[in-house]
Write an enzyme that holds these catalytic residues in place. Structure first.
Site, mmCIF file in Angstrom:
data_model
loop_
_atom_site.group_PDB
_atom_site.id
_atom_site.type_symbol
_atom_site.label_atom_id
_atom_site.label_comp_id
_atom_site.label_asym_id
_atom_site.label_seq_id
_atom_site.Cartn_x
_atom_site.Cartn_y
_atom_site.Cartn_z
ATOM 1 N N ALA A 66 0.867 -1.172 0.000
ATOM 2 C CA ALA A 66 0.000 0.000 0.000
ATOM 3 C C ALA A 66 0.905 1.224 0.000
ATOM 4 O O ALA A 66 2.067 1.161 0.412
ATOM 5 C CB ALA A 66 -0.893 -0.024 1.227
ATOM 6 N N GLY A 111 0.628 -4.988 0.908
ATOM 7 C CA GLY A 111 -0.535 -5.085 0.021
ATOM 8 C C GLY A 111 -0.255 -5.887 -1.247
ATOM 9 O O GLY A 111 -1.186 -6.435 -1.843
ATOM 10 N N GLU A 114 -0.683 -9.402 -0.214
ATOM 11 C CA GLU A 114 -2.118 -9.596 0.028
ATOM 12 C C GLU A 114 -2.888 -9.710 -1.289
ATOM 13 O O GLU A 114 -3.828 -10.498 -1.402
ATOM 14 C CB GLU A 114 -2.645 -8.443 0.890
ATOM 15 C CG GLU A 114 -2.054 -8.495 2.304
ATOM 16 C CD GLU A 114 -2.284 -7.222 3.106
ATOM 17 O OE1 GLU A 114 -1.924 -6.132 2.613
ATOM 18 O OE2 GLU A 114 -2.814 -7.309 4.223
ATOM 19 N N GLU A 134 4.614 -4.858 7.377
ATOM 20 C CA GLU A 134 3.892 -3.730 7.973
ATOM 21 C C GLU A 134 4.388 -3.321 9.353
ATOM 22 O O GLU A 134 4.377 -2.145 9.703
ATOM 23 C CB GLU A 134 2.382 -4.041 8.053
ATOM 24 C CG GLU A 134 1.666 -3.948 6.715
ATOM 25 C CD GLU A 134 1.714 -5.226 5.903
ATOM 26 O OE1 GLU A 134 2.472 -6.162 6.265
ATOM 27 O OE2 GLU A 134 0.987 -5.295 4.897
HETATM 28 N N1 CAA Z 1 4.559 3.148 -0.928
HETATM 29 C C1 CAA Z 1 4.952 4.289 -1.509
HETATM 30 N N2 CAA Z 1 6.094 4.421 -2.203
HETATM 31 C C2 CAA Z 1 6.866 3.322 -2.314
HETATM 32 C C3 CAA Z 1 6.524 2.100 -1.732
HETATM 33 C C4 CAA Z 1 5.295 2.014 -1.015
HETATM 34 N N3 CAA Z 1 4.868 0.888 -0.458
HETATM 35 N N4 CAA Z 1 7.508 1.208 -1.999
HETATM 36 C C5 CAA Z 1 8.421 1.860 -2.731
HETATM 37 N N5 CAA Z 1 8.040 3.140 -2.922
HETATM 38 C C6 CAA Z 1 8.762 4.199 -3.651
HETATM 39 C C7 CAA Z 1 9.960 4.711 -2.865
HETATM 40 O O1 CAA Z 1 9.550 5.671 -1.916
HETATM 41 C C8 CAA Z 1 10.814 5.287 -3.971
HETATM 42 O O2 CAA Z 1 10.297 6.542 -4.335
HETATM 43 P P1 CAA Z 1 11.296 7.788 -4.676
HETATM 44 O O3 CAA Z 1 12.086 7.290 -5.863
HETATM 45 O O4 CAA Z 1 10.350 8.871 -4.995
HETATM 46 O O5 CAA Z 1 12.142 7.969 -3.462
HETATM 47 C C9 CAA Z 1 10.548 4.323 -5.139
HETATM 48 O O6 CAA Z 1 9.332 3.659 -4.834
HETATM 49 C C10 CAA Z 1 11.633 3.269 -5.290
HETATM 50 O O7 CAA Z 1 11.783 2.599 -4.036
HETATM 51 P P2 CAA Z 1 13.191 2.445 -3.296
HETATM 52 O O8 CAA Z 1 14.124 3.575 -3.666
HETATM 53 O O9 CAA Z 1 12.913 2.244 -1.848
HETATM 54 O O10 CAA Z 1 13.723 1.110 -3.988
HETATM 55 P P3 CAA Z 1 14.739 0.045 -3.389
HETATM 56 O O11 CAA Z 1 15.099 -0.855 -4.517
HETATM 57 O O12 CAA Z 1 15.826 0.714 -2.627
HETATM 58 O O13 CAA Z 1 13.866 -0.783 -2.314
HETATM 59 C C11 CAA Z 1 11.919 -1.941 -1.506
HETATM 60 C C12 CAA Z 1 12.779 -1.573 -2.734
HETATM 61 C C13 CAA Z 1 12.691 -2.873 -0.589
HETATM 62 C C14 CAA Z 1 10.667 -2.663 -2.049
HETATM 63 C C15 CAA Z 1 11.537 -0.641 -0.743
HETATM 64 O O14 CAA Z 1 11.007 0.278 -1.674
HETATM 65 C C16 CAA Z 1 10.522 -0.853 0.339
HETATM 66 O O15 CAA Z 1 10.844 -1.358 1.406
HETATM 67 N N6 CAA Z 1 9.234 -0.448 0.091
HETATM 68 C C17 CAA Z 1 8.201 -0.503 1.072
HETATM 69 C C18 CAA Z 1 7.698 -1.903 1.277
HETATM 70 C C19 CAA Z 1 6.615 -1.950 2.353
HETATM 71 O O16 CAA Z 1 6.858 -1.632 3.495
HETATM 72 N N7 CAA Z 1 5.392 -2.375 1.966
HETATM 73 C C20 CAA Z 1 4.289 -2.481 2.872
HETATM 74 C C21 CAA Z 1 3.485 -1.220 2.860
HETATM 75 S S1 CAA Z 1 2.269 -1.208 4.120
HETATM 76 C C22 CAA Z 1 0.970 -2.074 3.521
HETATM 77 O O17 CAA Z 1 1.004 -2.634 2.437
HETATM 78 C C23 CAA Z 1 -0.221 -2.086 4.431
HETATM 79 C C24 CAA Z 1 -1.336 -2.971 4.061
HETATM 80 O O18 CAA Z 1 -1.348 -4.158 4.294
HETATM 81 C C25 CAA Z 1 -2.528 -2.410 3.491
#
Ligand code: CAA
Length: 260
Positions: A66, A111, A114, A134
């Site tokens: 998400a 998400g 999921e 999360e």
């Molecule tokens: N939401 C918003 N933006 C996201 C995102 C997310 N879940 N995941 C990645 N992005 C964005 C980053 O902010 C980044 O944006 P900018 O270039 O503008 O800075 C871009 O995508 C590229 O990401 P990274 O630079 O972080 O890429 P990376 O290769 O270094 O890392 C990754 C990849 C490990 C997937 C890392 O992006 C990450 O950890 N993302 C978040 C994963 C996460 O925590 N997901 C769970 C979200 S909570 C949820 O889903 C709740 C639910 O159940 C409803």
């Protein structure tokens, strides 16, 4: 459909739905979720489409979760509404009468995991990383993860994954049944298309009724599930597909199913 973040394309009897928001690794905001639902409804209404494949655009991500930026400012009420939205879209996928296959081409986190779990079958590229991170963000899974993950992998593994936020590589995810097969990255879509075409060649009504029976059975006790199976088995005998399938077998021909 050709939305801002979701595109669909039909190839013969298979619809491919692609989530394309690569600047945020295909993260799900409300707009993406609404377009995803529109894509599912389009697939449902398309009489030529028998199987749908859901995948993510780009090399890196299926869906990285998400949208964290969007969630960062949410109130209690907005958080609940966002979870309700995601859950309703994923339930629409789970309950759509035709099969849906997730082609997990990269990160499937939060998400994204999921979404994959709401699909009927999950095929992962060997580059995929899958998990529920999360608790790293001070929240819990909200689009079905606390419910579908234990049903898929058992409560102990689900708790380990959700409490630790550890993401699994594709081989480890396959070992615990979180994905059903792992294939080389450059063959992912070809392999998933092959599976989709195979399923699409079978009796569509029977495939649809089998999906309903399996889904229903997992939510009720065994006796109720068996009673449902018997009722649905009976229903098959009202279809042209049943007559076609059995007559084709007995006359040693290939069945031509009409989905009726
Ligand atoms: N939401 C918003 N933006 C996201 C995102 C997310 N879940 N995941 C990645 N992005 C964005 C980053 O902010 C980044 O944006 P900018 O270039 O503008 O800075 C871009 O995508 C590229 O990401 P990274 O630079 O972080 O890429 P990376 O290769 O270094 O890392 C990754 C990849 C490990 C997937 C890392 O992006 C990450 O950890 N993302 C978040 C994963 C996460 O925590 N997901 C769970 C979200 S909570 C949820 O889903 C709740 C639910 O159940 C409803």
């Amino acid at each position: 459909m050709n939305g801002e973040f979701v595109h669909t394309a039909r190839e013969a009897t298979v619809t491919i739905l692609t989530i394309d928001r690569q600047s945020a690794l295909n993260a799900l905001n409300a707009r993406v979720l609404q377009e995803l639902l529109a894509g599912v409804r389009e697939f449902e209404a398309d009489p030529e489409a028998r199987v749908m494949i859901i995948t993510g655009a780009g090399e890196k991500a299926f869906v990285a979760g998400a949208d964290i930026a969007a969630m960062s400012k949410m109130s209690v009420r907005e958080g609940r509404e966002f979870a309700n939205l995601g859950q309703s879209v994923f339930s629409a996928i789970e309950n759509t009468p035709k099969p849906v296959i997730a082609a997990i081409n990269g990160y499937a986190l939060g998400g994204g995991c999921e979404l994959a779990m709401a699909c009927d079958i999950r095929i992962a590229s060997e580059k995929a990383k899958i998990g529920q991170p999360e608790v790293n963000l001070g929240i819990i899974p909200g689009f079905g993860g606390t419910q579908r993950l234990p049903r898929l992998v058992g409560r102990g593994k689900a708790k380990e994954l959700i409490f630790s936020a550890v993401a699994l590589d594709a081989a480890s995810a396959e070992k615990i049944g979180l994905v059903d097969a792992v294939v080389p990255a450059d063959q992912l879509l070809a392999k998933v298309r092959e599976l989709a075409a195979l399923i699409a060649s079978k009796g569509p009504v029977a495939v649809s009724l089998a999906k309903a029976a399996i889904n229903r059975g997992l939510d009720v006790d065994l006796q109720s599930g068996l009673a449902y199976e018997a009722a649905v088995f009976g229903e098959c005998f009202s279809t042209e597909d049943q007559r076609e399938g059995m007559e084709a077998f007995l006359s040693k021909k290939k069945a031509e199913f009409k989905g009726k």
